[in-house]
Motif scaffolding. Structure first.
Motif, PDB file in Angstrom:
ATOM      1  N   HIS A  16       0.824  -1.207   0.000  1.00 58.53           N
ATOM      2  CA  HIS A  16       0.000   0.000   0.000  1.00 58.53           C
ATOM      3  C   HIS A  16       0.861   1.262   0.000  1.00 58.53           C
ATOM      4  CE1 HIS A  16      -3.303   2.718   1.077  1.00 58.53           C
ATOM      5  NE2 HIS A  16      -2.513   3.199   2.014  1.00 58.53           N
ATOM      6  N   GLU A  17       1.888   1.248   0.814  1.00 57.85           N
ATOM      7  CA  GLU A  17       2.679   2.462   0.976  1.00 57.85           C
ATOM      8  C   GLU A  17       3.677   2.677  -0.160  1.00 57.85           C
ATOM      9  OE1 GLU A  17       1.187   4.345   3.257  1.00 57.85           O
ATOM     10  OE2 GLU A  17       2.760   4.505   4.766  1.00 57.85           O
ATOM     11  N   LYS A  18       4.189   1.598  -0.710  1.00 55.49           N
ATOM     12  CA  LYS A  18       5.331   1.765  -1.599  1.00 55.49           C
ATOM     13  C   LYS A  18       5.079   1.330  -3.040  1.00 55.49           C
ATOM     14  CE  LYS A  18       9.053   2.360   0.210  1.00 55.49           C
ATOM     15  NZ  LYS A  18       9.100   3.538   1.012  1.00 55.49           N
ATOM     16  N   ILE A  19       4.041   0.529  -3.237  1.00 54.20           N
ATOM     17  CA  ILE A  19       3.872   0.002  -4.596  1.00 54.20           C
ATOM     18  C   ILE A  19       2.583   0.498  -5.240  1.00 54.20           C
ATOM     19  CG2 ILE A  19       3.664  -2.100  -5.973  1.00 54.20           C
ATOM     20  CD1 ILE A  19       5.509  -3.477  -4.020  1.00 54.20           C
TER      21      ILE A  19
ATOM     22  N   PRO B 136      -1.473   2.051  -3.972  1.00 52.90           N
ATOM     23  CA  PRO B 136      -2.388   2.261  -2.849  1.00 52.90           C
ATOM     24  C   PRO B 136      -3.569   1.294  -2.907  1.00 52.90           C
ATOM     25  CG  PRO B 136      -2.489   4.093  -4.416  1.00 52.90           C
ATOM     26  CD  PRO B 136      -1.370   3.220  -4.851  1.00 52.90           C
ATOM     27  N   LEU B 137      -3.910   0.747  -1.745  1.00 46.28           N
ATOM     28  CA  LEU B 137      -5.032  -0.184  -1.668  1.00 46.28           C
ATOM     29  C   LEU B 137      -6.200   0.565  -1.065  1.00 46.28           C
ATOM     30  CD1 LEU B 137      -2.965  -3.110  -0.131  1.00 46.28           C
ATOM     31  CD2 LEU B 137      -3.711  -2.915  -2.511  1.00 46.28           C
ATOM     32  N   LYS B 138      -7.288   0.603  -1.789  1.00 47.26           N
ATOM     33  CA  LYS B 138      -8.417   1.427  -1.369  1.00 47.26           C
ATOM     34  C   LYS B 138      -8.909   1.026   0.017  1.00 47.26           C
ATOM     35  CE  LYS B 138     -12.771   3.313  -2.716  1.00 47.26           C
ATOM     36  NZ  LYS B 138     -13.865   3.370  -3.652  1.00 47.26           N
ATOM     37  N   GLY B 139      -8.919   2.018   0.904  1.00 43.34           N
ATOM     38  CA  GLY B 139      -9.454   1.813   2.232  1.00 43.34           C
ATOM     39  C   GLY B 139      -8.479   1.149   3.192  1.00 43.34           C
ATOM     40  N   HIS B 140      -7.262   0.890   2.739  1.00 47.50           N
ATOM     41  CA  HIS B 140      -6.321   0.213   3.638  1.00 47.50           C
ATOM     42  C   HIS B 140      -5.742   1.192   4.648  1.00 47.50           C
ATOM     43  CE1 HIS B 140      -3.539  -2.751   5.091  1.00 47.50           C
ATOM     44  NE2 HIS B 140      -2.543  -1.903   4.918  1.00 47.50           N
ATOM     45  N   VAL B 141      -5.692   0.762   5.871  1.00 45.77           N
ATOM     46  CA  VAL B 141      -5.082   1.566   6.923  1.00 45.77           C
ATOM     47  C   VAL B 141      -3.827   0.828   7.370  1.00 45.77           C
ATOM     48  CG1 VAL B 141      -5.369   2.610   9.177  1.00 45.77           C
ATOM     49  CG2 VAL B 141      -7.349   2.326   7.678  1.00 45.77           C
ATOM     50  N   VAL B 142      -2.670   1.479   7.246  1.00 48.98           N
ATOM     51  CA  VAL B 142      -1.429   0.779   7.558  1.00 48.98           C
ATOM     52  C   VAL B 142      -1.182   0.753   9.061  1.00 48.98           C
ATOM     53  CG1 VAL B 142      -0.410   1.395   5.346  1.00 48.98           C
ATOM     54  CG2 VAL B 142       0.047   2.812   7.340  1.00 48.98           C
ATOM     55  N   LYS B 143      -0.498  -0.290   9.488  1.00 49.23           N
ATOM     56  CA  LYS B 143      -0.125  -0.408  10.901  1.00 49.23           C
ATOM     57  C   LYS B 143       1.362  -0.152  11.077  1.00 49.23           C
ATOM     58  CE  LYS B 143      -3.492  -4.038  12.068  1.00 49.23           C
ATOM     59  NZ  LYS B 143      -3.588  -4.835  10.812  1.00 49.23           N
ATOM     60  N   ASN B 144       2.110  -0.403  10.041  1.00 51.85           N
ATOM     61  CA  ASN B 144       3.563  -0.323  10.159  1.00 51.85           C
ATOM     62  C   ASN B 144       4.100   0.826   9.324  1.00 51.85           C
ATOM     63  OD1 ASN B 144       3.956  -3.022  11.604  1.00 51.85           O
ATOM     64  ND2 ASN B 144       2.712  -3.548   9.823  1.00 51.85           N
ATOM     65  N   ASN B 145       5.250   1.291   9.736  1.00 49.58           N
ATOM     66  CA  ASN B 145       5.787   2.505   9.148  1.00 49.58           C
ATOM     67  C   ASN B 145       6.703   2.205   7.966  1.00 49.58           C
ATOM     68  OD1 ASN B 145       6.690   5.054   8.628  1.00 49.58           O
ATOM     69  ND2 ASN B 145       6.886   5.601  10.775  1.00 49.58           N
TER      70      ASN B 145
ATOM     71  N   THR C  51       7.044   4.696   5.580  1.00 50.10           N
ATOM     72  CA  THR C  51       7.178   5.997   4.919  1.00 50.10           C
ATOM     73  C   THR C  51       8.628   6.260   4.551  1.00 50.10           C
ATOM     74  OG1 THR C  51       7.526   7.165   6.991  1.00 50.10           O
ATOM     75  CG2 THR C  51       5.250   6.920   6.267  1.00 50.10           C
TER      76      THR C  51
ATOM     77  N   LYS D 108       3.036  12.007   2.421  1.00 46.86           N
ATOM     78  CA  LYS D 108       3.160  11.220   3.645  1.00 46.86           C
ATOM     79  C   LYS D 108       4.196  11.847   4.549  1.00 46.86           C
ATOM     80  CE  LYS D 108       2.382   6.798   1.556  1.00 46.86           C
ATOM     81  NZ  LYS D 108       3.073   5.678   0.972  1.00 46.86           N
TER      82      LYS D 108
ATOM     83  N   PRO E 266       3.102   6.669   9.927  1.00 41.31           N
ATOM     84  CA  PRO E 266       2.124   5.997   9.078  1.00 41.31           C
ATOM     85  C   PRO E 266       0.737   6.608   9.224  1.00 41.31           C
ATOM     86  CG  PRO E 266       3.373   4.392  10.341  1.00 41.31           C
ATOM     87  CD  PRO E 266       3.786   5.732  10.822  1.00 41.31           C
ATOM     88  N   ASN E 267       0.028   6.735   8.139  1.00 45.20           N
ATOM     89  CA  ASN E 267      -1.347   7.229   8.096  1.00 45.20           C
ATOM     90  C   ASN E 267      -1.479   8.724   8.410  1.00 45.20           C
ATOM     91  OD1 ASN E 267      -2.218   4.555   7.593  1.00 45.20           O
ATOM     92  ND2 ASN E 267      -2.176   4.133   9.784  1.00 45.20           N
TER      93      ASN E 267
ATOM     94  N   LEU F 178      -5.567   7.343  -0.851  1.00 47.09           N
ATOM     95  CA  LEU F 178      -6.410   6.643   0.129  1.00 47.09           C
ATOM     96  C   LEU F 178      -7.484   5.828  -0.587  1.00 47.09           C
ATOM     97  CD1 LEU F 178      -7.113   9.172   3.036  1.00 47.09           C
ATOM     98  CD2 LEU F 178      -5.465   7.303   2.927  1.00 47.09           C
ATOM     99  N   CYS F 179      -7.891   6.306  -1.715  1.00 50.85           N
ATOM    100  CA  CYS F 179      -8.969   5.624  -2.429  1.00 50.85           C
ATOM    101  C   CYS F 179      -8.448   4.628  -3.459  1.00 50.85           C
ATOM    102  CB  CYS F 179      -9.869   6.657  -3.101  1.00 50.85           C
ATOM    103  SG  CYS F 179     -10.727   7.655  -1.886  1.00 50.85           S
ATOM    104  N   GLY F 180      -7.148   4.305  -3.354  1.00 51.32           N
ATOM    105  CA  GLY F 180      -6.611   3.276  -4.228  1.00 51.32           C
ATOM    106  C   GLY F 180      -6.169   3.781  -5.586  1.00 51.32           C
TER     107      GLY F 180
END
Lengths: 822, 466
Positions: free
Chosen positions: A794-797, A799-808, A810, B293, B297-298, B326-328
């Protein structure tokens, strides 16, 4: 550990004291006159000749290094030359009784030992044997060179052969004994029983023990001599070699013909200096190196100091010690006192010793003194000795002229054959057994309890409804390893396996459960907790012609055998010019749950070293197939296993893990799940987390992930990965190795280079953190998990719609970590 | 649980909120003052409103050039200011209505970030304890008051963009410290109304970042209109309404009824709990990557708070980048086609590289320039006026790198150049675009064709305009 040995508290708590036998020091006290009964004139003269041969050889190289000229022949030799002028009597004395079946190992200062052992072996061989030996070596290339214009007998031809082959090797000629790939510090010649000389101080201290183990386990004639310097007596691997060589079990647990000590002599070539550090008085505390024997075993290793300035004293010692070895009383420790006039190397200004000291030794020069004694005793005349010297000078001029002739003695032509060295890194042979003779086993394989237990297991993890069988029912990864290994034990009589808690316990992770029942001690045994000797002896064992599986219980212990794994195991096939094969399969278990020193995946460190094959299977099918391949080959393999998945069942091959033998070629990655939107390439146990991530990507984000299991990393075929990228255009790489410098980075770079046009985003590496491994309860913050993979995508390749990341993941955080080195 | 919490209701925040709302995300927008931020309340909108009043006054006074005679022309400062208030109010109301339309929850309060947990980002307001999966920080910037002796907080004499918009009367004299965009626009406004305006600029030209040739031309025009420029001048002291500055080692004292400080702006990063997130700062702003960003994160940032490209339209686009990802939808912020406009009279507008920037970056370029007078419509509507259009293209491929215009209404024309740069159009492609005739915008097309007149010299035609 064996139950047969009872540790009786009453016995071991009794008071008493340890008494040591006396360790003799320089007790040889015979004159030439006394020795006339033991030596013929010819033998007396041969001793003189061999010493003079070494002296002239070393002097020649010294002059070439210092003046660039010898007897009017000019040459520049930029490579190393660690000479042993002054030590000739020690080398010749050591070698005098040794025949072609006796193996010597040496150090960077072993030109003299090569010549001494070579001459000794030649003297004991028949003309036919000599002719065969020379004819069969590298297709007779060297023989052809030295027989040109030769007049004289076979022995003198063999002498030419020996001197030329050694010199050409020192000058890195393709016509040298090791095609010029060994050079001065590593030159050797196994057909005459001269095994690798080692440029790592003390390197032979454990490897030679493996050679002795080979001789014992395979009931081969001959003894092994480990020529090591006095300064190497501080090296850990040397001590580990001593410990391994003196294990009680040889006497107390091994049976029949295998009972008794190892046939090895640790021969300390005690020239009293390291490079410049003085061992007695400065860098060591043993005073007399022979004292070390007292601490090693009950027999004090039959240790003795011998006056190495008198060849006859050394010969006498060897005669006595070889009798002991015949009685299986090894290991032996000899402290052969000697002195080198030459510097550590030609650049040595001898700033650490006085001129007076050197002169004092020169005044007692071993060759001059011995010659004078011979003349005095009426055995020869000075004229005769001078003629020997003159003849040797002629031989040196001859060898020198030939060895530097670019036409006769060319170097490897890497212009014409650029991959010559590359082709020597691995031997890549497929060999069922290293020797054809019956295997020694305790019962037929089908009677083995483990084999019987496995027969009842489910070889595919799921039943007809897709429901997994219970863990106990499932054929597990450890069963796959066992099947491949037990199969080879019943095929290859030379195969041995050892390591910590291999016997009785069955290995810390139960891979070997059942092997104890199947195998006699000499084929499966417990080593001391000394990884250097575990790997070092395995190297020696394989060099001599055996196949071996040493085990490193935790990957983290690889550091303990760093030299063996990094400098020895990977190098000798190529450094020998492919004379030596190295069928060593090191089983390395990667831990988890046990914190910072028991949970590291160091596959990347190993992959960095040229000359090692590296694999890391994650399924029972792959484990069995790759282990079969490893054990069928002739190359060193570091075989990684993850403790997270020893109990995993086969989830991919619906027809189950085959009962019969099959091989999986090294280097071929395997697609564990097909997909079209992103490729996940995994090394080792992370493949299961990658598959979980793929499931979630599909169900939550409609992204179809292809999961590729690398299975092995050296060699590695990138083509299947590139093919995958043609579909997906994106790739994420994951393993449990900590992320900085991991092999994944190497792969990411290669993929970028090879498939740049296919990539829609940079390859992203998800490894564990560059930290210490924390406690099990905190491991989720350290090792990559399913969510790490998804977050990184999600962060680097993409974006996945609606995904909330847990790990950093950035960029700023990556830069911050880089700045801090974490 | 919100999908997205936005702190700051300026053009970064409210546009992002609107876009996110449109996409169906659950959004909360927290603004401590009025929606619209500096732009709507104390920046772009109020100043443009006032500048338009001034322009009408200028036209009335100068109408005779066009055959229109106006007698006893005068202005009502108070009325100008109250109209400005009305416009602001209307637009702020409009933003609020949009938020409602797209189901964006708005909270008028100071937000306080409590921190980040596994549940999300926790933000406290008096109205609601918020937990959000993502946070977008758009807290903007405020006027920077440089550490000059005597220059304290804004008051009666010392003004920033905020206070000057609240003046009840036109000052007789105004000293402006900082001849950037803000300084020049206020200079233009008050110059039109007859205030004695003096500008003190530290650099050697006004309007840093704009095309230097055009900045100099504009300065000369305003010098003719009576503004006094002191370039390369460093203010050393302020005492009451006396400003002391140093130029070439010589001290000069100036006094004005009011002193406007417009030397720059600083990001607002304190007062709302940012420190509880551990967000990394860079030169005072929040450090972001090309997806806006931060290091956490987030957590994202957009607009002036990042400390660079301090423009309302930059902020809006940055907010959109956040929402798209955020929306993919993969989206990355690009800064090569951000237009900049100075709403003086005449206006300057530019987009992309200036010649100065291209030279500095070592980019090989070709340039063509034509006087605005090449466009018939410009002659028709700008009696005695002059201007310039300059186009930079890549030396190798002829892709448009930068377009700069001096002359009205360049603010309305520049977007065409923005599109050309964003779409990576080349000269060849531009030549095939049809422009309406007669329009001032045709000057762009004419300049493009002027490249055809350039033969060997990589550097331009050289029609001198003075």
């Amino acid at each position: 550990m064996p139950k047969s040995q009872f540790i009786d508290p009453k016995q071991v708590r009794k008071s008493g004291k340890i008494e040591f036998k006396d360790i003799p020091v320089n007790q040889y006290d015979k004159s030439i006159e006394d020795e006339k009964v033991n030596f013929s004139k010819k033998q007396f003269i041969a001793i003189y000749h061999d010493m003079a041969l070494i002296r002239h050889f070393e002097t020649m190289i010294n002059l070439i290094k210092i003046r660039g000229e010898y007897e009017g022949i000019e040459y520049n030799h930029p490579g190393p030359a660690h000479l042993s002028i002054g030590q000739e009597s020690a080398a010749v004395g050591m070698a005098y009784h040794l025949g072609v079946d006796d193996f010597i190992f040496g150090s960077h200062r072993s030109h003299g030992e090569i010549l001494a052992k070579g001459m000794s072996a030649i003297s004991k061989m028949s003309d036919e044997e000599l002719n065969d030996m020379m004819k069969n070596f590298f297709g007779g290339t060297i023989l052809k060179i030295v027989s040109d214009g030769h007049q004289g007998d076979m022995k003198s031809l063999a002498r030419r052969f020996l001197v030329y082959g050694t010199l050409a090797e020192i000058f890195a000629r393709e016509t040298g004994f090791n095609k010029g790939l060994g050079g001065s510090m590593h030159a050797f010649f196994t057909p005459l029983g001269v095994y690798p000389n080692n440029a790592i101080v003390g390197g032979s201290g454990d490897i030679a023990v493996g050679a002795a183990l080979y001789k014992k386990v395979n009931q081969k004639d001959g003894i092994v001599v480990a020529n090591i310097g006095d300064a190497s007596m501080a090296c850990g691997p040397v001590w580990e070699g001593l410990a391994f060589a003196s294990m009680d079990q040889f006497e107390q647990l091994w049976e029949g013909a295998y009972k008794g000590g190892l046939p090895i002599i640790f021969n300390i070539m005690n020239n009293q200096y390291g490079m410049g550090g003085q061992t007695c008085g400065e860098t060591m505390g043993y005073d007399i190196a022979a004292r070390i024997g007292a601490g090693v075993n009950r027999d004090s290793m039959h240790a003795e100091r011998v006056d190495g300035y008198n060849p006859l004293a050394v010969i006498d010692a060897y005669k006595r010690k070889m009798e002991l070895i015949k009685d299986k009383k090894g290991p032996i420790l000899l402290d052969v006192l000697t002195y080198r006039y030459s510097g550590h190397s030609p650049s040595d200004a001898s700033s650490y010793r006085t001129k007076e000291e050197i002169e004092a030794w020169e005044n007692q020069d071993c060759i001059v003194s011995y010659g004078n004694e011979l003349v005095k005793a009426g055995i020869t005349t000075q004229k005769e000795l001078d003629a020997i010297q003159a003849d040797i000078v002629e031989l040196m001029k001859y060898a020198m002229t030939l060895a530097i002739d670019e036409k006769v003695s060319p170097r490897m032509d890497l212009e014409k054959h650029p991959e010559l060295i590359g082709d020597m890194i691995f031997s890549n042979q497929s060999v069922d057994k290293m020797e054809d003779r019956p295997v020694e086993v305790n019962h037929p394989m089908e009677e083995n309890p483990r084999v019987q237990q496995i027969a009842k297991k489910e070889r595919y993890a799921f039943d007809a409804n897709g429901k997994p069988f219970s863990k106990i029912k499932q054929y597990q990864l450890r069963d796959g390893l066992f099947e491949a290994i037990v199969d080879r034990f019943y095929k290859d009589p030379t195969l041995v396996a050892y390591g910590e808690e291999n016997r009785d316990w069955g290995g810390a992770f139960a891979v070997y459960r059942g092997l104890t029942e199947a195998l006699p001690y000499q084929r499966l045994f417990n080593s001391p907790i000394s990884e250097a000797s575990i790997i070092g002896t395995a190297i020696g064992y394989a060099m001599c012609g055996g196949r071996v599986i040493p085990e490193i219980m935790y990957c983290d212990f690889l550091g303990r055998c760093g030299d063996e794994v990094f400098n020895q195991l990977p190098k000798w096939q190529a450094m020998s010019g492919n004379v030596i094969k190295m069928p060593v399969v090191i089983r390395v278990s990667v831990g988890s749950k046990y914190g910072a020193q028991h949970s590291q995946d160091w596959s990347s460190l190993v992959a960095h070293i040229p000359g090692l094959k590296v694999c890391f299977p994650a399924t029972p099918y792959d484990a069995k197939g790759l282990m079969n391949t490893a054990l069928q080959g002739t190359d060193p393999v570091v075989f990684f296993e993850s403790q997270r998945i020893y109990d995993v069942g086969e989830q991919f091959h619906k027809e189950g893990v085959p009962e019969e033998y099959y091989e999986i070629p090294f280097g071929e990655p395997d697609i564990k799940r097909e997909g079209k939107d992103i490729t996940i390439l995994s090394i080792g146990a992370t493949v299961y987390r990658a598959l979980e991530a793929a499931e979630e990507l599909e169900s939550k984000y409609g992204m179809s992930a292809e999961v590729i299991d690398a299975r092995s990393i050296v060699p590695f075929n990138y083509e299947p990965v590139i093919e995958s990228l043609k579909k997906t255009g994106r790739i994420i790489l994951t393993s449990d190795a900590n992320e900085r410098g991991s092999f994944l980075k190497d792969m990411a770079q290669r993929i970028t280079e090879l498939a740049f046009d296919e990539l829609d985003a940079p390859p992203v590496v998800v490894g564990s953190r560059n930290w210490i491994t924390p406690a099990y309860e905190l491991e989720q913050y350290f090792f990559p998990g399913k969510d790490w993979i998804i977050d990184a995508i999600h962060e680097k390749i993409v974006p996945l719609k609606g995904h909330v990341v847990k790990n950093n993941f950035t960029n700023a955080e990556i830069i911050r970590r880089g700045k801090l080195g974490i | 649980m919100y999908d997205l919490a936005i702190i700051g209701g300026g053009p970064g925040g409210y546009v992002a909120a609107e876009r996110a709302g449109t996409k169906g995300l659950k959004v909360v927008l927290i603004e401590k003052k009025e929606l619209g931020g500096v732009c709507l309340n104390e920046g772009c909108i109020p100043t443009k409103t006032l500048l338009y009043s001034a322009k009408i006054y200028d036209n009335a006074v100068g109408g005779s050039k066009y055959g229109v005679e106006s007698k006893e022309v005068s202005f009502d400062f108070g009325k100008m200011m109250s109209r400005k208030q009305k416009v602001v109010k209307k637009l702020v109301g409009g933003v609020g209505a949009k938020m409602k339309m797209f189901n964006v929850k708005t909270i008028k309060d100071t937000a306080y970030i409590k921190g980040r947990t596994q549940q999300g980002i926790e933000i406290s307001t008096s109205e609601e304890e918020i937990v959000a999966a993502h946070l977008l920080i758009c807290t903007g910037s405020e006027a920077f008051i440089p550490p000059i002796p005597g220059l304290g907080e804004p008051g009666d004499v010392i003004l920033t963009n905020r206070e000057i918009l609240e003046l009840k009367e036109k000052p007789d004299s105004l000293v402006i410290i900082g001849g950037g965009v803000i300084g020049m626009e206020f200079a233009s406004f008050f110059n039109s109304l007859g205030t004695k305006v003096t500008i003190i600029e530290m650099l050697d030209e006004i309007l840093c970042g704009m095309d230097v040739e055009m900045s100099a031309m504009l300065r000369q025009m305003y010098a003719k209109k009576g503004i006094e420029f002191n370039l390369s001048s460093k203010v050393t002291k302020v005492e009451g309404n006396v400003v002391t500055f140093e130029k070439d080692g010589k001290e000069t004292m100036l006094s004005g009824d009011k002193i406007l400080v417009s030397v720059g702006r600083k990001p607002v990063t304190t007062g709302f709990g940012l420190e509880n997130l551990g967000v990394e700062l860079f030169r005072g702003g929040i450090k972001v990557d090309d997806k806006m960003k931060t290091n956490v994160p987030n957590v994202f940032a957009a607009g002036d708070v990042t400390g660079f490209s301090l423009l309302a339209h930059t902020a809006s686009r940055e907010g959109e980048v956040v929402v798209n990802n955020l929306c993919g939808r993969e989206d990355r912020m690009r800064y090569n086609a951000i237009p900049g406009v100075v709403y003086t009279n005449p206006e300057i507008a530019g987009v992309g590289l200036t010649e100065e920037a291209a030279r500095q970056k070592g980019i090989a370029y070709k340039v063509a320039k034509l006087p605005m007078a090449y466009a018939g419509r410009f002659i028709a509507e700008n009696e005695g006026g002059s201007g310039l259009c300059k186009v930079l293209v890549g030396a190798k491929y002829g892709e448009v790198l930068g377009v700069h215009m001096l002359g009205n209404p360049s603010s309305e024309m520049i977007y065409g150049a923005c599109m050309a740069i964003e779409a990576e159009l080349t000269l060849k492609e531009l030549e095939e675009v049809v422009f309406p005739h007669p329009t001032v915008s045709e000057i762009f097309k004419e300049t493009v064709f002027d490249f055809g007149h350039i033969t060997s010299n990589a550097k331009s035609t050289a029609i001198k305009v003075s």
